[in-house]
Scaffold this active site. Structure first.
Site, PDB file in Angstrom:
ATOM      1  N   HIS A  49      30.352 -25.386  16.525  1.00 31.87           N
ATOM      2  CA  HIS A  49      29.877 -24.468  17.563  1.00 31.87           C
ATOM      3  C   HIS A  49      30.742 -24.405  18.812  1.00 31.87           C
ATOM      4  O   HIS A  49      30.255 -24.103  19.887  1.00 31.87           O
ATOM      5  CB  HIS A  49      28.425 -24.780  17.939  1.00 31.87           C
ATOM      6  CG  HIS A  49      27.519 -24.747  16.760  1.00 31.87           C
ATOM      7  ND1 HIS A  49      26.450 -25.585  16.634  1.00 31.87           N
ATOM      8  CD2 HIS A  49      27.531 -23.996  15.643  1.00 31.87           C
ATOM      9  CE1 HIS A  49      25.835 -25.355  15.495  1.00 31.87           C
ATOM     10  NE2 HIS A  49      26.488 -24.385  14.868  1.00 31.87           N
ATOM     11  N   TYR A 107      32.206 -26.822  20.439  1.00 32.49           N
ATOM     12  CA  TYR A 107      32.258 -28.030  21.249  1.00 32.49           C
ATOM     13  C   TYR A 107      33.596 -28.738  21.024  1.00 32.49           C
ATOM     14  O   TYR A 107      34.397 -28.348  20.180  1.00 32.49           O
ATOM     15  CB  TYR A 107      31.072 -28.945  20.943  1.00 32.49           C
ATOM     16  CG  TYR A 107      29.763 -28.377  21.454  1.00 32.49           C
ATOM     17  CD1 TYR A 107      29.488 -28.346  22.822  1.00 32.49           C
ATOM     18  CD2 TYR A 107      28.825 -27.847  20.589  1.00 32.49           C
ATOM     19  CE1 TYR A 107      28.303 -27.815  23.304  1.00 32.49           C
ATOM     20  CE2 TYR A 107      27.637 -27.315  21.061  1.00 32.49           C
ATOM     21  CZ  TYR A 107      27.386 -27.298  22.416  1.00 32.49           C
ATOM     22  OH  TYR A 107      26.209 -26.768  22.887  1.00 32.49           O
ATOM     23  N   HIS A 157      28.849 -34.235  16.606  1.00 29.13           N
ATOM     24  CA  HIS A 157      28.820 -32.768  16.615  1.00 29.13           C
ATOM     25  C   HIS A 157      30.250 -32.223  16.658  1.00 29.13           C
ATOM     26  O   HIS A 157      30.914 -32.301  17.677  1.00 29.13           O
ATOM     27  CB  HIS A 157      28.017 -32.284  17.823  1.00 29.13           C
ATOM     28  CG  HIS A 157      27.555 -30.865  17.727  1.00 29.13           C
ATOM     29  ND1 HIS A 157      28.296 -29.862  17.155  1.00 29.13           N
ATOM     30  CD2 HIS A 157      26.414 -30.277  18.129  1.00 29.13           C
ATOM     31  CE1 HIS A 157      27.629 -28.728  17.221  1.00 29.13           C
ATOM     32  NE2 HIS A 157      26.474 -28.949  17.808  1.00 29.13           N
TER      33      HIS A 157
END
Length: 162
Positions: free
Chosen positions: A57, A59, A54
């Site tokens: 967003h 992160y 990931h």
């Protein structure tokens, strides 16, 4: 700077629960890379077909990729190659630690409202081209936005409202 959560409750909760960020040390980066490797190995051993790293967003990995979020002056910042170095090191390590048929993908922001504009889009296209040329990935998922951006939640409606 400390993350500012909206509303009076957000200010109190943020002051109590959210520590001020600090720059990751090189030891932190190595440790986190190994944690991604361990997670991928465990997923494969448990019978999963693959993992998705990931990098969107807001992160950690998206913070390294961000022109506004990555203020590092070492080899993990200052230019597009530096900003993507951490992601590439993780992908290489995960690919090396798993079998050839284990699926490895990545989720990236195509647009981040904090760094919107042509420069961000061009850098994203360049990153995708580099990732495709490495042979490290089986898929790339594109997304956009960040949980730090109030626009990210504009479409969220409470149940029973129009």
């Amino acid at each position: 700077a400390r993350i500012q959560l909206p509303g009076a409750f957000g200010k109190v909760a943020g002051a109590i629960c959210i520590r001020s960020p600090r720059e990751a040390t090189l030891d932190d980066i190595e440790r986190i890379t190994q944690q991604f490797v361990t997670s991928a190995r465990l997923a494969e051993q448990a019978g999963f077909d693959g993992v998705q790293i990931h990098g969107a967003h807001g992160y950690l990995l998206s913070q390294f990729l961000s022109t506004s979020g990555n203020l590092r002056t070492d080899e993990y910042g200052t230019n597009p190659q530096g900003r993507r170095r951490f992601l590439l090191e993780i992908l290489r390590a995960v690919r090396q630690a798993t079998s050839d048929n284990f699926v490895v993908g990545v989720k990236l922001n195509s647009k981040d409202s904090r760094t919107d504009g042509k420069e961000r889009e061009d850098e994203c296209i360049d990153l995708i081209q580099e990732l495709c040329s490495t042979g490290l990935l089986d898929f790339i998922e594109l997304s956009g936005g960040s949980y730090e951006d109030s626009l990210f939640f504009d479409d969220v409606k409470e149940e029973g409202t129009d």
